[in-house]
Scaffold this motif. Structure first.
Motif, PDB file in Angstrom:
ATOM      1  N   VAL A  37     -10.942  12.806 -40.244  1.00 12.09           N
ATOM      2  CA  VAL A  37     -10.835  11.940 -39.283  1.00 12.09           C
ATOM      3  C   VAL A  37     -11.185  13.982 -38.468  1.00 12.09           C
ATOM      4  N   ASN A  38     -12.325  13.429 -37.569  1.00  9.92           N
ATOM      5  CA  ASN A  38     -12.891  14.528 -36.833  1.00  9.92           C
ATOM      6  C   ASN A  38     -11.856  15.012 -35.376  1.00  9.92           C
ATOM      7  N   LEU A  39     -11.446  15.845 -35.016  1.00  6.88           N
ATOM      8  CA  LEU A  39     -10.419  16.110 -33.811  1.00  6.88           C
ATOM      9  C   LEU A  39     -10.986  17.203 -33.343  1.00  6.88           C
ATOM     10  N   SER A  40     -11.031  17.210 -32.084  1.00  7.46           N
ATOM     11  CA  SER A  40     -11.061  19.103 -31.231  1.00  7.46           C
ATOM     12  C   SER A  40      -9.889  19.634 -31.176  1.00  7.46           C
ATOM     13  N   ILE A  41      -9.238  20.861 -31.054  1.00  9.64           N
ATOM     14  CA  ILE A  41      -7.999  21.066 -30.230  1.00  9.64           C
ATOM     15  C   ILE A  41      -8.413  21.825 -29.256  1.00  9.64           C
ATOM     16  N   THR A  42      -7.265  21.994 -27.990  1.00 11.91           N
ATOM     17  CA  THR A  42      -7.844  23.134 -27.286  1.00 11.91           C
ATOM     18  C   THR A  42      -6.589  23.547 -26.810  1.00 11.91           C
ATOM     19  N   ILE A  73      -0.769  22.775 -37.527  1.00 11.41           N
ATOM     20  CA  ILE A  73      -1.941  23.164 -35.982  1.00 11.41           C
ATOM     21  C   ILE A  73      -0.869  23.624 -35.305  1.00 11.41           C
ATOM     22  N   PRO A  74      -0.612  25.065 -35.308  1.00 12.75           N
ATOM     23  CA  PRO A  74      -0.078  25.930 -34.616  1.00 12.75           C
ATOM     24  C   PRO A  74       0.545  25.445 -32.996  1.00 12.75           C
ATOM     25  N   VAL A  75       1.512  25.547 -32.723  1.00 11.15           N
ATOM     26  CA  VAL A  75       2.027  25.105 -31.848  1.00 11.15           C
ATOM     27  C   VAL A  75       1.556  25.883 -30.729  1.00 11.15           C
ATOM     28  N   LYS A  76       1.613  27.340 -30.372  1.00 12.92           N
ATOM     29  CA  LYS A  76       1.273  27.993 -29.281  1.00 12.92           C
ATOM     30  C   LYS A  76       0.472  29.302 -30.524  1.00 12.92           C
ATOM     31  N   ILE A  77      -0.971  29.480 -30.012  1.00 11.64           N
ATOM     32  CA  ILE A  77      -1.564  31.285 -30.413  1.00 11.64           C
ATOM     33  C   ILE A  77      -0.982  32.355 -29.903  1.00 11.64           C
ATOM     34  N   ASP A  78      -1.669  33.453 -30.418  1.00  7.87           N
ATOM     35  CA  ASP A  78      -1.255  34.821 -29.307  1.00  7.87           C
ATOM     36  C   ASP A  78      -2.552  34.705 -28.641  1.00  7.87           C
ATOM     37  N   SER A  79      -2.610  33.965 -27.816  1.00  5.93           N
ATOM     38  CA  SER A  79      -3.887  34.640 -27.181  1.00  5.93           C
ATOM     39  C   SER A  79      -3.986  33.976 -25.897  1.00  5.93           C
ATOM     40  N   ASP A  80      -4.348  34.606 -24.332  1.00  4.62           N
ATOM     41  CA  ASP A  80      -4.230  34.267 -23.389  1.00  4.62           C
ATOM     42  C   ASP A  80      -5.768  33.669 -22.822  1.00  4.62           C
ATOM     43  N   SER A  81      -7.143  33.471 -23.757  1.00  6.27           N
ATOM     44  CA  SER A  81      -8.750  32.849 -23.634  1.00  6.27           C
ATOM     45  C   SER A  81      -7.399  31.601 -24.066  1.00  6.27           C
ATOM     46  N   SER A  82      -8.877  30.860 -23.413  1.00  4.61           N
ATOM     47  CA  SER A  82      -8.810  29.438 -24.266  1.00  4.61           C
ATOM     48  C   SER A  82      -9.828  29.159 -25.039  1.00  4.61           C
ATOM     49  N   TYR A  83      -9.365  28.737 -26.407  1.00  7.66           N
ATOM     50  CA  TYR A  83      -9.933  28.487 -27.424  1.00  7.66           C
ATOM     51  C   TYR A  83     -10.368  26.352 -27.916  1.00  7.66           C
ATOM     52  N   THR A  84     -10.880  26.559 -28.493  1.00  5.70           N
ATOM     53  CA  THR A  84     -11.064  24.699 -29.059  1.00  5.70           C
ATOM     54  C   THR A  84     -12.145  25.069 -29.884  1.00  5.70           C
ATOM     55  N   PHE A  85     -10.652  24.279 -31.231  1.00 10.50           N
ATOM     56  CA  PHE A  85     -10.998  24.301 -32.796  1.00 10.50           C
ATOM     57  C   PHE A  85     -11.731  22.201 -33.127  1.00 10.50           C
ATOM     58  N   VAL A  86     -12.393  22.648 -34.044  1.00  9.58           N
ATOM     59  CA  VAL A  86     -12.945  21.322 -34.688  1.00  9.58           C
ATOM     60  C   VAL A  86     -12.506  21.263 -35.854  1.00  9.58           C
ATOM     61  N   GLY A  87     -12.533  20.624 -35.967  1.00 10.09           N
ATOM     62  CA  GLY A  87     -11.949  20.584 -38.029  1.00 10.09           C
ATOM     63  C   GLY A  87     -11.418  18.784 -38.404  1.00 10.09           C
ATOM     64  N   CYS A 121      -2.288  16.544 -42.540  1.00 14.39           N
ATOM     65  CA  CYS A 121      -2.936  18.626 -42.427  1.00 14.39           C
ATOM     66  C   CYS A 121      -4.287  17.969 -41.867  1.00 14.39           C
ATOM     67  N   PHE A 122      -4.795  18.922 -41.077  1.00 13.41           N
ATOM     68  CA  PHE A 122      -5.712  19.637 -40.304  1.00 13.41           C
ATOM     69  C   PHE A 122      -6.602  21.401 -40.359  1.00 13.41           C
ATOM     70  N   VAL A 123      -7.614  21.158 -40.947  1.00 16.99           N
ATOM     71  CA  VAL A 123      -8.815  21.689 -41.122  1.00 16.99           C
ATOM     72  C   VAL A 123      -9.793  22.454 -40.813  1.00 16.99           C
ATOM     73  N   VAL A 124     -10.398  23.504 -40.069  1.00 18.60           N
ATOM     74  CA  VAL A 124     -11.014  23.955 -38.546  1.00 18.60           C
ATOM     75  C   VAL A 124     -12.012  24.391 -39.569  1.00 18.60           C
ATOM     76  N   HIS A 125     -13.110  23.778 -38.903  1.00 15.44           N
ATOM     77  CA  HIS A 125     -14.255  23.822 -39.824  1.00 15.44           C
ATOM     78  C   HIS A 125     -15.510  24.405 -38.957  1.00 15.44           C
ATOM     79  N   ASP A 126     -14.730  24.481 -37.344  1.00 15.22           N
ATOM     80  CA  ASP A 126     -15.469  25.104 -35.875  1.00 15.22           C
ATOM     81  C   ASP A 126     -14.573  26.021 -35.471  1.00 15.22           C
ATOM     82  N   VAL A 127     -15.207  27.208 -34.307  1.00 18.50           N
ATOM     83  CA  VAL A 127     -15.024  27.488 -33.001  1.00 18.50           C
ATOM     84  C   VAL A 127     -15.601  27.393 -31.950  1.00 18.50           C
TER      85      VAL A 127
END
Length: 181
Positions: A37-42, A73-87, A121-127
Motif C-alpha cells: 500500500v502506497n504511502l507518502s511521508i513528509t 519510518i524514522p521519527v526524525k531525520i537529520d535535516s532542517d529541510s522538508s522532504y516527502t518520501f514515497v513508498g 514495514c516501509f520501503v521508499v521508492h522515491d523522494v
C-alpha cells in the motif's frame, strides 16, 4: 488526525508495458514493483509531519497514528529541510492470502495496538520534489534511515512486475508525468 488530507506533492501513476521491448533504452534502472500500500511521508525540518495513504494522488487519508508500528519510518531525520518520501507499506507476516488487503486493513485500524501484530514495514521508492538523480535520492533516503527499493532483497514480498525508470532527473523533467494509465 484522520480524514482526507491534501498531499504536499501530487502522486502519479506508473505506465504499464507488457514487454521489455516496449521499454525505452533510457530506462536503465530496474526495480521490483512491490505490491503493498502506497504511502507518502513528509518531514518538515527534522520532524515527521504527515503520513498519508495514496488516495486519489491529490488527497489521502492520514495514518500518522500508526507511525510507531510501521517499521523503518524514522521519527526524525537529520535535516532542517522538508522532504516527502514515497513508498510501499508491506507486511513481514507469512500465510496471508491477500497481502495488499491485509496491509490496507491494518492502515484502516484506528488503534496502533491492533496494528502491531500486522508486522508492517516501509520501503521508499522515491523522494519527491528533489533535484537529484533517482539513485542519489535513494542514497539520501538511506542516509536518513529508510530502506529503499533499489537495495535489499525483497523477494519474500509480493510483487506486481518490474519498474523501469531513468536515473536522470533532467530526463524525468523532460518526460513529464501522468495522472493515470
Amino acid at each position: 488526525s484522520t480524514g482526507k488530507v491534501k498531499h504536499p506533492h501530487r502522486l502519479y501513476s506508473l505506465k504499464k508495458v507488457y514487454s521489455k521491448a516496449d521499454v525505452d533504452s533510457l530506462f536503465t534502472v530496474e526495480l521490483p514493483k512491490l505490491d503493498g500500500v502506497n504511502l507518502s511521508i513528509t518531514y518538515v525540518g527534522k520532524f515527521l509531519n504527515t503520513i498519508l495513504t495514496r488516495g486519489n494522488g491529490e488527497f489521502g487519508e492520514s495514518v500518522a497514528h500508526l507511525s510507531k508500528v510501521i517499521k523503518d519510518i524514522p521519527v526524525k531525520i537529520d535535516s532542517d529541510s522538508s522532504y516527502t518520501f514515497v513508498g510501499e507499506v508491506l507486511t513481514d507476516n507469512e500465510n496471508v492470502e491477500n497481502f495488499r488487503n491485509y496491509v490496507a486493513g491494518a492502515l484502516g485500524l484506528k488503534s496502533a495496538k491492533e496494528a502491531v501484530s500486522r508486522n508492517l514495514c516501509f520501503v521508499v521508492h522515491d523522494v519527491l520534489n528533489l533535484e537529484l538523480d533517482f539513485l542519489d535520492r535513494m542514497k539520501l533516503a538511506r542516509q536518513f534511515g529508510f530502506k529503499t527499493v533499489d537495495e535489499g532483497d525483497y523477494s519474500k514480498y509480493p510483487q506486481d512486475g518490474i519498474v523501469y525508470r531513468t536515473n536522470s532527473y533532467a530526463k524525468e523533467l523532460e518526460l513529464g508525468t501522468t495522472n493515470k494509465h
